[in-house]
Design a protein around this motif. Structure first.
Motif, PDB file in Angstrom:
ATOM      1  N   GLY A 189      42.180  51.474  43.217  1.00 21.30           N
ATOM      2  CA  GLY A 189      43.215  50.509  42.865  1.00 21.30           C
ATOM      3  C   GLY A 189      44.007  49.999  44.052  1.00 21.30           C
ATOM      4  N   THR A 190      43.733  50.538  45.257  1.00 25.17           N
ATOM      5  CA  THR A 190      44.395  50.023  46.457  1.00 25.17           C
ATOM      6  C   THR A 190      44.039  48.555  46.649  1.00 25.17           C
ATOM      7  N   ILE A 191      45.030  47.737  46.948  1.00 20.45           N
ATOM      8  CA  ILE A 191      44.802  46.315  47.230  1.00 20.45           C
ATOM      9  C   ILE A 191      44.524  46.196  48.715  1.00 20.45           C
ATOM     10  N   MET A 192      43.331  45.768  49.076  1.00 21.78           N
ATOM     11  CA  MET A 192      42.931  45.737  50.485  1.00 21.78           C
ATOM     12  C   MET A 192      43.087  44.341  51.065  1.00 21.78           C
ATOM     13  N   ALA A 193      43.707  44.260  52.245  1.00 26.62           N
ATOM     14  CA  ALA A 193      43.898  42.987  52.942  1.00 26.62           C
ATOM     15  C   ALA A 193      43.000  42.972  54.166  1.00 26.62           C
ATOM     16  N   LEU A 194      42.053  42.049  54.196  1.00 28.42           N
ATOM     17  CA  LEU A 194      41.087  41.930  55.279  1.00 28.42           C
ATOM     18  C   LEU A 194      41.365  40.684  56.097  1.00 28.42           C
ATOM     19  N   GLY A 195      41.199  40.790  57.414  1.00 30.11           N
ATOM     20  CA  GLY A 195      41.405  39.612  58.245  1.00 30.11           C
ATOM     21  C   GLY A 195      41.478  39.934  59.708  1.00 30.11           C
ATOM     22  N   VAL A 220      41.280  42.154  46.388  1.00 30.44           N
ATOM     23  CA  VAL A 220      40.981  41.920  47.799  1.00 30.44           C
ATOM     24  C   VAL A 220      41.747  40.693  48.264  1.00 30.44           C
ATOM     25  N   ILE A 221      42.462  40.833  49.371  1.00 30.64           N
ATOM     26  CA  ILE A 221      43.126  39.708  50.031  1.00 30.64           C
ATOM     27  C   ILE A 221      42.294  39.354  51.253  1.00 30.64           C
ATOM     28  N   LEU A 222      41.805  38.119  51.340  1.00 36.72           N
ATOM     29  CA  LEU A 222      41.009  37.676  52.483  1.00 36.72           C
ATOM     30  C   LEU A 222      41.810  36.629  53.246  1.00 36.72           C
ATOM     31  N   GLN A 265      28.842  36.424  45.336  1.00 34.58           N
ATOM     32  CA  GLN A 265      28.741  37.862  45.097  1.00 34.58           C
ATOM     33  C   GLN A 265      30.069  38.497  44.690  1.00 34.58           C
ATOM     34  N   ALA A 266      31.156  37.773  44.853  1.00 34.22           N
ATOM     35  CA  ALA A 266      32.474  38.339  44.553  1.00 34.22           C
ATOM     36  C   ALA A 266      32.633  38.579  43.063  1.00 34.22           C
ATOM     37  N   THR A 267      33.232  39.708  42.742  1.00 35.23           N
ATOM     38  CA  THR A 267      33.597  40.042  41.368  1.00 35.23           C
ATOM     39  C   THR A 267      35.052  40.511  41.391  1.00 35.23           C
ATOM     40  N   GLY A 268      35.600  40.885  40.273  1.00 34.24           N
ATOM     41  CA  GLY A 268      36.955  41.434  40.280  1.00 34.24           C
ATOM     42  C   GLY A 268      37.999  40.391  40.626  1.00 34.24           C
ATOM     43  N   LYS A 269      38.958  40.791  41.473  1.00 37.54           N
ATOM     44  CA  LYS A 269      40.131  39.965  41.758  1.00 37.54           C
ATOM     45  C   LYS A 269      40.260  39.714  43.255  1.00 37.54           C
ATOM     46  N   TRP A 270      40.455  38.448  43.607  1.00 36.78           N
ATOM     47  CA  TRP A 270      40.547  38.043  45.010  1.00 36.78           C
ATOM     48  C   TRP A 270      41.731  37.114  45.215  1.00 36.78           C
ATOM     49  N   VAL A 271      42.347  37.245  46.381  1.00 36.57           N
ATOM     50  CA  VAL A 271      43.333  36.284  46.868  1.00 36.57           C
ATOM     51  C   VAL A 271      42.822  35.761  48.203  1.00 36.57           C
ATOM     52  N   VAL A 272      42.609  34.463  48.291  1.00 39.14           N
ATOM     53  CA  VAL A 272      42.104  33.842  49.517  1.00 39.14           C
ATOM     54  C   VAL A 272      43.228  33.032  50.139  1.00 39.14           C
ATOM     55  N   ARG A 273      43.706  33.498  51.294  1.00 37.60           N
ATOM     56  CA  ARG A 273      44.765  32.775  51.995  1.00 37.60           C
ATOM     57  C   ARG A 273      44.150  31.716  52.897  1.00 37.60           C
ATOM     58  N   ASP A 274      44.699  30.502  52.829  1.00 40.03           N
ATOM     59  CA  ASP A 274      44.223  29.430  53.714  1.00 40.03           C
ATOM     60  C   ASP A 274      44.346  29.841  55.173  1.00 40.03           C
ATOM     61  N   ALA A 311      55.398  36.946  50.891  1.00 39.22           N
ATOM     62  CA  ALA A 311      55.957  36.534  49.604  1.00 39.22           C
ATOM     63  C   ALA A 311      54.959  35.673  48.829  1.00 39.22           C
ATOM     64  N   SER A 312      54.240  34.814  49.526  1.00 32.61           N
ATOM     65  CA  SER A 312      53.276  33.928  48.865  1.00 32.61           C
ATOM     66  C   SER A 312      52.053  34.700  48.393  1.00 32.61           C
ATOM     67  N   ILE A 313      51.608  35.681  49.179  1.00 35.34           N
ATOM     68  CA  ILE A 313      50.482  36.514  48.760  1.00 35.34           C
ATOM     69  C   ILE A 313      50.876  37.355  47.554  1.00 35.34           C
ATOM     70  N   LYS A 314      52.092  37.894  47.577  1.00 35.10           N
ATOM     71  CA  LYS A 314      52.581  38.674  46.434  1.00 35.10           C
ATOM     72  C   LYS A 314      52.594  37.819  45.173  1.00 35.10           C
ATOM     73  N   ALA A 315      53.082  36.591  45.285  1.00 36.27           N
ATOM     74  CA  ALA A 315      53.126  35.695  44.128  1.00 36.27           C
ATOM     75  C   ALA A 315      51.717  35.415  43.602  1.00 36.27           C
ATOM     76  N   ALA A 316      50.756  35.263  44.515  1.00 33.64           N
ATOM     77  CA  ALA A 316      49.370  35.017  44.094  1.00 33.64           C
ATOM     78  C   ALA A 316      48.804  36.234  43.365  1.00 33.64           C
ATOM     79  N   LEU A 317      49.093  37.431  43.859  1.00 28.19           N
ATOM     80  CA  LEU A 317      48.642  38.647  43.184  1.00 28.19           C
ATOM     81  C   LEU A 317      49.255  38.764  41.792  1.00 28.19           C
ATOM     82  N   GLN A 318      50.511  38.384  41.671  1.00 29.25           N
ATOM     83  CA  GLN A 318      51.190  38.475  40.383  1.00 29.25           C
ATOM     84  C   GLN A 318      50.620  37.489  39.361  1.00 29.25           C
ATOM     85  N   ARG A 319      49.951  36.439  39.847  1.00 30.16           N
ATOM     86  CA  ARG A 319      49.307  35.497  38.922  1.00 30.16           C
ATOM     87  C   ARG A 319      47.996  36.045  38.371  1.00 30.16           C
TER      88      ARG A 319
END
Length: 287
Positions: free
Chosen positions: A85-91, A136-138, A173-182, A261-269
């Protein structure tokens, strides 16, 4: 004795007042004694990422190799230590600089300075966390556009298509939940003056890349949220504003605040993401 008792009562009143002020700074109060709940762990990538089989429109850059200074086995160990359940941020280095607790208590950063998008994708499965992550946050891509030594012969259309092609392979190939930051804007005048004239026109390339990356995810079966930060970060000239960067590219604390703050808002959606709720009140955490 009465004087001592009066002093103690006064101190207690002062501490209560301080706690109330701190609660107000932290946002809306949560229920007394409540604690954030880690999101459920889910598989966010189907199968095995094909690190060597995708025929990229532009072949692998010869100078795009993992830095010898980066011990990626560290990430294997760190990911293995993370609970389901850890939310992983890659970049890249911007994720490396990110203060992840500003997003939520269960967000863990796995940024590598100088990381290209290709290398970032090729380490998706290190440690296996992506198959049991909360989301996953990319957040990467600028180093692909800034690899002038290799991409010099190619125009903006070819380079941004290459980025979109990599994203389309991942989206399939992505499944589950993703947040893609520009890809974030840069301060072109600062980078041109201090690094290279090749940064002239970089923001136009970034805009084109972001447009194509979003299109690449259009048909993904994953639940995807995008984080667009340009409008919040640029000045009247369209460059990354002085107050939001430290060197023309890397974010200042104020810039990171906006990003988180913007990534958090995206996760909350995204559905079922309790790990990004408001943390407990200051007074509750002291009980």
């Amino acid at each position: 004795m009465n004087e001592i008792a009066d002093t103690i009562r006064a101190l207690a009143t002062d501490m209560s007042a301080i706690a109330t002020v701190v609660e107000g700074l932290g946002g809306p109060p949560s229920a007394p004694g409540s604690v954030p709940t880690i999101p459920p762990g889910i598989d966010c990538l189907a199968g095995t990422w094909p690190t060597q089989t995708i025929p990229y429109p532009i072949s692998y850059p010869a100078n795009d190799v993992p830095s010898g200074a980066v011990d990626l086995s560290y990430y294997d160990r760190k990911m293995a230590h993370c609970p389901d359940g850890t939310i992983m941020a890659l970049g890249d280095s911007i994720v490396q600089d990110m203060v992840t607790w500003k997003i939520g208590p269960f967000v863990e950063g796995f940024g590598v300075g100088g990381e290209s998008l290709r290398r970032c994708l090729n380490r998706l499965q290190r440690g296996g966390l992506i198959h049991r992550a909360g989301a996953v946050i990319l957040a990467t891509g600028i180093n692909e556009l800034a690899n002038f030594a290799y991409y010099g012969p190619y125009n903006a259309d070819q380079i941004t298509n290459n980025l979109a092609f990599m994203h389309s392979g991942l989206a399939a190939q992505a499944t589950g939940k993703w947040v893609v930051r520009d890809i974030l804007p840069v301060d072109e005048p600062v980078l041109v003056a201090n690094l290279s004239s090749n940064y002239s026109g970089m923001n136009a390339k970034i805009d084109l890349a972001n447009q194509r990356i979003r299109a690449a995810w259009a048909n993904s079966s994953a639940q995807v949220q995008f984080v667009e930060l340009k409008a919040q970060l640029v000045d009247s000239s369209g460059n990354l504003a002085d107050s939001y960067h430290i060197d023309g590219m890397h974010l200042s604390r104020a810039g990171d605040d906006i990003q988180c703050a913007s990534i958090k808002a995206a996760l909350q959606r995204l559905p079922d993401m309790p790990g990004c709720s408001t943390p407990p009140r200051f007074r509750d955490s002291m009980r």
